[in-house]
Design an enzyme around this catalytic site. Sequence first.
Site, PDB file in Angstrom:
ATOM      1  N   ARG A  64       0.787  -1.233   0.000  1.00 51.64           N
ATOM      2  CA  ARG A  64       0.000   0.000   0.000  1.00 51.64           C
ATOM      3  C   ARG A  64       0.817   1.280   0.000  1.00 51.64           C
ATOM      4  O   ARG A  64       1.891   1.331   0.587  1.00 51.64           O
ATOM      5  CB  ARG A  64      -0.929  -0.001   1.217  1.00 51.64           C
ATOM      6  CG  ARG A  64      -1.980  -1.086   1.132  1.00 51.64           C
ATOM      7  CD  ARG A  64      -2.828  -1.185   2.379  1.00 51.64           C
ATOM      8  NE  ARG A  64      -3.885  -2.180   2.190  1.00 51.64           N
ATOM      9  CZ  ARG A  64      -3.680  -3.499   2.290  1.00 51.64           C
ATOM     10  NH1 ARG A  64      -2.500  -3.967   2.600  1.00 51.64           N
ATOM     11  NH2 ARG A  64      -4.673  -4.341   2.069  1.00 51.64           N
ATOM     12  N   HIS A  89      -0.975  -2.703  -4.461  1.00 50.43           N
ATOM     13  CA  HIS A  89      -0.483  -3.673  -5.442  1.00 50.43           C
ATOM     14  C   HIS A  89      -0.491  -3.156  -6.885  1.00 50.43           C
ATOM     15  O   HIS A  89      -0.893  -3.865  -7.806  1.00 50.43           O
ATOM     16  CB  HIS A  89      -1.320  -4.958  -5.361  1.00 50.43           C
ATOM     17  CG  HIS A  89      -1.105  -5.752  -4.105  1.00 50.43           C
ATOM     18  ND1 HIS A  89       0.016  -5.649  -3.323  1.00 50.43           N
ATOM     19  CD2 HIS A  89      -1.897  -6.691  -3.482  1.00 50.43           C
ATOM     20  CE1 HIS A  89      -0.077  -6.492  -2.301  1.00 50.43           C
ATOM     21  NE2 HIS A  89      -1.220  -7.123  -2.360  1.00 50.43           N
ATOM     22  N   HIS A 163       3.060 -13.091  -5.294  1.00 48.90           N
ATOM     23  CA  HIS A 163       1.907 -13.170  -4.406  1.00 48.90           C
ATOM     24  C   HIS A 163       1.289 -14.568  -4.381  1.00 48.90           C
ATOM     25  O   HIS A 163       0.059 -14.716  -4.355  1.00 48.90           O
ATOM     26  CB  HIS A 163       0.874 -12.116  -4.796  1.00 48.90           C
ATOM     27  CG  HIS A 163       0.009 -11.640  -3.674  1.00 48.90           C
ATOM     28  ND1 HIS A 163      -0.826 -12.477  -2.971  1.00 48.90           N
ATOM     29  CD2 HIS A 163      -0.144 -10.426  -3.110  1.00 48.90           C
ATOM     30  CE1 HIS A 163      -1.464 -11.778  -2.045  1.00 48.90           C
ATOM     31  NE2 HIS A 163      -1.060 -10.533  -2.098  1.00 48.90           N
ATOM     32  N   SER A 164       2.124 -15.608  -4.386  1.00 54.35           N
ATOM     33  CA  SER A 164       1.575 -16.969  -4.269  1.00 54.35           C
ATOM     34  C   SER A 164       0.956 -17.179  -2.899  1.00 54.35           C
ATOM     35  O   SER A 164       1.470 -16.698  -1.891  1.00 54.35           O
ATOM     36  CB  SER A 164       2.687 -18.005  -4.481  1.00 54.35           C
ATOM     37  OG  SER A 164       2.978 -18.129  -5.853  1.00 54.35           O
ATOM     38  N   GLN A 272       5.974  -9.477   3.945  1.00 56.25           N
ATOM     39  CA  GLN A 272       4.573  -9.404   4.345  1.00 56.25           C
ATOM     40  C   GLN A 272       4.100 -10.821   4.624  1.00 56.25           C
ATOM     41  O   GLN A 272       4.125 -11.680   3.736  1.00 56.25           O
ATOM     42  CB  GLN A 272       3.725  -8.781   3.213  1.00 56.25           C
ATOM     43  CG  GLN A 272       2.283  -8.512   3.588  1.00 56.25           C
ATOM     44  CD  GLN A 272       2.075  -7.167   4.272  1.00 56.25           C
ATOM     45  OE1 GLN A 272       3.013  -6.380   4.415  1.00 56.25           O
ATOM     46  NE2 GLN A 272       0.860  -6.872   4.699  1.00 56.25           N
ATOM     47  N   GLU A 300       5.307 -12.391   1.142  1.00 58.70           N
ATOM     48  CA  GLU A 300       5.608 -11.423   0.086  1.00 58.70           C
ATOM     49  C   GLU A 300       6.876 -10.657   0.439  1.00 58.70           C
ATOM     50  O   GLU A 300       6.865  -9.809   1.323  1.00 58.70           O
ATOM     51  CB  GLU A 300       4.432 -10.465  -0.083  1.00 58.70           C
ATOM     52  CG  GLU A 300       3.120 -11.163  -0.387  1.00 58.70           C
ATOM     53  CD  GLU A 300       1.898 -10.314  -0.006  1.00 58.70           C
ATOM     54  OE1 GLU A 300       1.787  -9.173  -0.467  1.00 58.70           O
ATOM     55  OE2 GLU A 300       1.063 -10.794   0.782  1.00 58.70           O
TER      56      GLU A 300
END
Length: 335
Positions: A64, A89, A163-164, A272, A300
């Site tokens: 963000r 994103h 982003h899996s 993340q 992430e």
Amino acid sequence: MQAFVLRNGDVEVEAITYGAIITRVLAPDRRGEPGDVVLGFDTLDEYLEHSPYFGAVVGRYANRIAHGRFALDGVTYQLACNDGANHLHGGVRGFDKVLWTATPLSDDAMPGVTFLYDSADGDEGYPGTLSARVTYRLSGDGALHVRYHATTDRATIVNLTQHSYFNLAAGEGNVLGHQVVVNASRFTPVDAGLIPTGELRLVEGTPFDFRTPAALGARIDEPDGQLETAGGYDHNFVLDSVGDRALVLAARVVEPMSGRTLELRTTEPGLQLYSGNFLDGSIIGKGGRRYAHRSGFCLETQHFPDSPNHPEFPSAVLRPDGQYESESVFVFGVT
Ligand code: GLA
């Protein structure tokens, strides 16, 4: 749309040109039984319609940016706001929603594919023409190497991630029993919009302390203000390797029933940890499987959220004379 399958040893990875999405990771459990350990869809249409970034490369700026606004060299830029009042994103049509071009790599010892995308000056509000490149390579030890590279023709910001959503049980259930280690002594607490307040808070004595193995779900529903704000874990951890550009162990996850393990090394300063809080059972994924609340988790690798508005955070600025380089390695194994 093209799909590429990388096979090495008993691990298999499939990636597609749309969003540079990793659509499948087959990894054996401790009995040698292969299972698909990432969430996703069977068809491209479903990715186009309603994917919460399943498997995608996220950019230009992962995570963000407050009010989608930042200043660089005295100029203020306004990005698309697609997460309430904030930018998330990469905006409305981020790198997860574009078609990349692909070149397979001719290395039998380490099959791979490179995805390229040129993002025009002004794309989603970002300055500069950004040429981005992501390479996936699979080595014989079950390691998926993800390497990012970008250049620009004007000063800009960039922060790419993968982003899996993983579920090492390869099953229907949630991931709350996965044992997690994150090598971070601090994290960045957030406000109600999930924007970092600027504080680097010690994890010690909080449910954010994953320095020794803990089940993801062991403390997730504790009355902790940060967990309540985010509905679980959706936070940036300040890796203890912050400032080190080498590939350093950031996290290790073990799924006790299957014995599958995932180890993550990265050159990035932040990670993340997202516990799939927004999954609510409304998405039907591969093989008709319903993705329940917290049935996948994301790791992430990244620069900290909202860095462009926090000069004290590691810088995400890229200039025409520089190169953006980042690498993360996901190692699939068993215990
Ligand atoms: C990231 C964000 C989450 C959420 C997911 C996608 O992990 O931090 O808040 O947006 O992506 O749903």
